[in-house]
Scaffold this active site. Sequence first.
Site, short mmCIF file in Angstrom:
data_model
loop_
_atom_site.label_atom_id
_atom_site.label_comp_id
_atom_site.label_asym_id
_atom_site.label_seq_id
_atom_site.Cartn_x
_atom_site.Cartn_y
_atom_site.Cartn_z
N LEU A 26 0.85 -1.19 0.00
CA LEU A 26 0.00 0.00 0.00
C LEU A 26 0.89 1.24 0.00
O LEU A 26 1.88 1.28 0.73
CB LEU A 26 -0.90 0.01 1.24
CG LEU A 26 -1.83 -1.18 1.41
CD1 LEU A 26 -2.56 -1.10 2.75
CD2 LEU A 26 -2.82 -1.27 0.27
N THR A 59 0.34 3.91 1.32
CA THR A 59 0.27 4.57 2.62
C THR A 59 0.97 3.79 3.72
O THR A 59 1.04 4.25 4.85
CB THR A 59 -1.20 4.79 3.02
OG1 THR A 59 -1.86 3.52 3.03
CG2 THR A 59 -1.90 5.74 2.06
N CYS A 60 1.51 2.63 3.40
CA CYS A 60 2.15 1.77 4.39
C CYS A 60 3.61 2.20 4.58
O CYS A 60 4.39 2.23 3.62
CB CYS A 60 2.08 0.31 3.93
SG CYS A 60 3.04 -0.84 4.92
N ASP A 61 3.98 2.55 5.81
CA ASP A 61 5.35 2.99 6.09
C ASP A 61 6.38 1.93 5.72
O ASP A 61 7.44 2.25 5.17
CB ASP A 61 5.51 3.35 7.56
CG ASP A 61 4.79 4.65 7.93
OD1 ASP A 61 4.54 5.47 7.01
OD2 ASP A 61 4.50 4.83 9.11
N ARG A 109 6.90 1.80 2.00
CA ARG A 109 7.68 2.96 1.54
C ARG A 109 9.15 2.80 1.89
O ARG A 109 10.02 3.17 1.09
CB ARG A 109 7.10 4.25 2.13
CG ARG A 109 5.76 4.60 1.49
CD ARG A 109 5.35 6.02 1.79
NE ARG A 109 5.27 6.27 3.21
CZ ARG A 109 4.22 6.77 3.84
NH1 ARG A 109 3.14 7.08 3.14
NH2 ARG A 109 4.24 6.98 5.12
#
Length: 104
Positions: free
Chosen positions: A6, A8-10, A13
């Site tokens: 995702l 938005t997933c740290d 990233r």
Amino acid sequence: MKIYGLKTCDTCRKAAKALPGADLVDIRAEPLAEDTLRAAHETFGDALVNTRSTTWRGLPEAERAAPPLDLLRRHPALMKRPLIDAGGTLYLGWGKDVQAALAG
């Protein structure tokens, strides 16, 4: 190399930043291809489903009992992240073992 997760997933990233040139594929916007999903399940089994996620905790008990592939098709965010495809070899998560395997 593809990183499935995702945007938005740290953790996803971090993996994308550490692996320059890898494509981060947001599985909410672009669900996993059926063959990739099946290969990941054959490789990692039920560990592919993140039972510690808020998505999992929000599911009714009856739905949690569904087969893992069905759950992941209906709720892509349930997949443990990231799933990394490095030339046909699959890695799950972003632990030290995966980082070491992909660092070279």
